[in-house]
Design an enzyme around this catalytic site. Sequence first.
Site, PDB file in Angstrom:
ATOM      1  N   HIS A 378       0.868  -1.179   0.000  1.00 46.41           N
ATOM      2  CA  HIS A 378       0.000   0.000   0.000  1.00 46.41           C
ATOM      3  C   HIS A 378       0.909   1.234   0.000  1.00 46.41           C
ATOM      4  O   HIS A 378       1.987   1.218   0.601  1.00 46.41           O
ATOM      5  CB  HIS A 378      -0.921  -0.008   1.222  1.00 46.41           C
ATOM      6  N   GLU A 380       1.125   4.137   1.446  1.00 44.57           N
ATOM      7  CA  GLU A 380       1.638   4.719   2.691  1.00 44.57           C
ATOM      8  C   GLU A 380       2.789   3.892   3.235  1.00 44.57           C
ATOM      9  O   GLU A 380       3.776   4.420   3.757  1.00 44.57           O
ATOM     10  CB  GLU A 380       0.534   4.763   3.764  1.00 44.57           C
ATOM     11  N   CYS A 433      -6.616   3.179   4.336  1.00 47.95           N
ATOM     12  CA  CYS A 433      -7.557   2.068   4.487  1.00 47.95           C
ATOM     13  C   CYS A 433      -7.672   1.666   5.954  1.00 47.95           C
ATOM     14  O   CYS A 433      -6.784   1.923   6.750  1.00 47.95           O
ATOM     15  CB  CYS A 433      -7.139   0.886   3.617  1.00 47.95           C
ATOM     16  N   CYS A 528      -3.605   0.277   6.788  1.00 46.87           N
ATOM     17  CA  CYS A 528      -2.732   1.457   6.805  1.00 46.87           C
ATOM     18  C   CYS A 528      -3.071   2.371   7.986  1.00 46.87           C
ATOM     19  O   CYS A 528      -2.185   2.942   8.607  1.00 46.87           O
ATOM     20  CB  CYS A 528      -2.843   2.217   5.492  1.00 46.87           C
TER      21      CYS A 528
HETATM   22 ZN   LIG Z   1      -3.892   0.935   2.751  1.00 49.65          ZN
END
Ligand SMILES: [Zn+2]
Length: 718
Positions: A378, A380, A433, A528
């Site tokens: 992801h 981040e 997320c 995240c």
């Molecule tokens: Zn994420």
Amino acid sequence: MWRTGAPNQNLLENDDFPSLGTSQTRRATKKSSAALQSYPEPVVGPPVGHVTQAAGDTSESLSRPVKKSERAAMQQVVSQTLKTHRPKKIPPELIQGFIDGEKNPVSALMEYSAMSRLATTFQECAPVNPSLGMRFACSCTVDGQEFPQGQGKTKKEAKTNAAKNAFTELLNLEVDDEPDASKVLYDALGRKIVLNSDNSDSGIKVVTTMDREESNNKMLTAAGALTRNPISVLQEFCQKKRMPFTISASDVAGPDGFIASICVNNEEQPIAQAPGKTKKEAKRLAADNAVQFLMQLDAPQMPEEEATHFDKVASCAHHKLYKLLQGIPEYLAGRKVMSAFVLQKDEELGEVVALGTGNTCINGDGLSMDGRVINDSHAEVIARRALVKYFYSEAKNFYQGNASIFVESPCTPGLLSLHPDISIHHYISTAPCGDGALFSPSELHEYITEDEGYTPFVSDRELVLLGEEGVERIENGVHLPTFTSDAHGNLRTKIETGEGTIPLEKNQEYVQTWDGIIQGKRLRTMSCSDKILRWNVLGVQGCLLSHFIEPVYITSVTLGNLFDHGHLSRAVCCRMPEVVNTLLPEGYMLNHPYLGRVTLYDAPRGCEKTNTLCVNWSLDHDKIEICDGRTGKSIETSPFRTGESGASRLCKAGFLHRYRELSKISGKQHLLGAGNYLDAKKLNAKYEEAKKTFRDLIKERGYGHWVTKPVEQGLFKK
Ligand SMILES: [Zn+2]
Ligand SMILES: [Zn+2]
């Protein structure tokens, strides 16, 4: 803009770490564990070396596994025999049927082979680039000649594509990018329009041999994509923008050669021109210029005077990404979730030091014991890993006496800390997320506000609900988290091969074991939002680097889309109780960063869900690395690669290598005693204590148990 530190003398060395000859992936251990428990061995991927079909007039079926040399010899004999027969005449309907897509490619090829007396075989094989969702591959051999393999999500699809490739090449059906006519037209979808010179009355014919989805697949599997024909790149770009364009070349050569021009949107004035020794060369050069020009227009605008801090952070981040991706084909770069860290010195907004794009996690069967894959891709998380890599190079700069963002810590002897004038700002193109994205977007947009009431610190929803006083408090740095549902605050995990996140059982520990995942249990990775919460307690630097530097906390978080102060503050800091500050070891604290949204600057939105590729970059190295989130490794066409194995520079092994290097340079010899990755972490008792405090409090709050990867992942030694 200002630069920090001196560039490393040997950039490659800095990114390099020992590569292993054999990769200890889960797949490798699968066999042994299955054998030990005497289970039938599971079939992994398509079997190799198995001929599934023979064609032409061969009398015997080649259904048993055949060695490659044996097979080639056999084909030679068969085709020699067949050539003594006279081939039949090929009906044009057969070829037309194939071109029009009405005839199944396998049948078309088989019929053609039979009529031409050519021995044709299909063979399942290992995909050349198996990481892009194409699990199966099939190669087709006609008359001893092997054609490019076809790939597919199923065996059938792979075979169909293999037949398509073979038939297309065999009959020279591929459309040349240099047709006879000097002018080629493309429609708004990027389809080539051929001017029929034989019969001008019939007008313009649109060639549609592939539908859009298929052509996208073709683009995704194309190898060597970074050195592609600029005309294809232009075509792809215009297709995305739904912008019709024309390429034309002068009929006669002038003093500079032929001149090619490119026009878009039916305008007469060309957007790009270029001379060339041949028409073909001129067209390619012109297409290249056109792509550069169009991408420039597409570039995010730099901020204006009235831009807020959050606007500036976002603009910096997107501008950097745009520059890094120039010349990289759109489908490789993708428009995905993106995240970046921006360094600020004094009041001046400095520069992007690390960034990442992506929104996928590794497949369970890609999990590795050698520390050479990235589990969570992801944006981040990738950006954070890139930031840590940048920190390592800056710490190295400090110990080598170069300019650095680090200084000797005034509080803890033996550790470095961030220069007091420097702050770090985090940008994410959308809500992280997990807990931070736990609301419906319409919830934010059902409130319409007057322009003058606007502030970047809260959403429209909050502007109405909180009133002037509440908004003012937030503007002054107070966090007012939203807790309106039982679901709010819970830890959540990303799930393998799935979008979104799911909550954890509240009072039950979820233990992931190596053999559990081997037997097909879905791999779960913390969301995240949960990871950012952790960074706000333990710092962004991670465990290994904490041997050298004090915790580094982020000063502000900017969201490009889906910003809501109440939801974001809950997710990234406020769900952690303040009491944590009295329990954490010295140097650690609960950090509440400034939170805000982008307004003036229009952050590009949207993510391509089907694209699993992700990009990483940090200031200590100029090239980007492109990885496939599903495999956790870099792709063959990535501008930066560590070596043949494709281990990402952001993998655990890379960081263990940097940790050892820094241990030597800093004179902390005792750190070299750690035998493996996990040991190196355990050596840092203070960080481990902080981590335990963090997890215990989360659990106590009833938010669930932090899920970790199987311990076997941390046992690699180099
Ligand atoms: Zn994420
Ligand atoms: Zn907070």
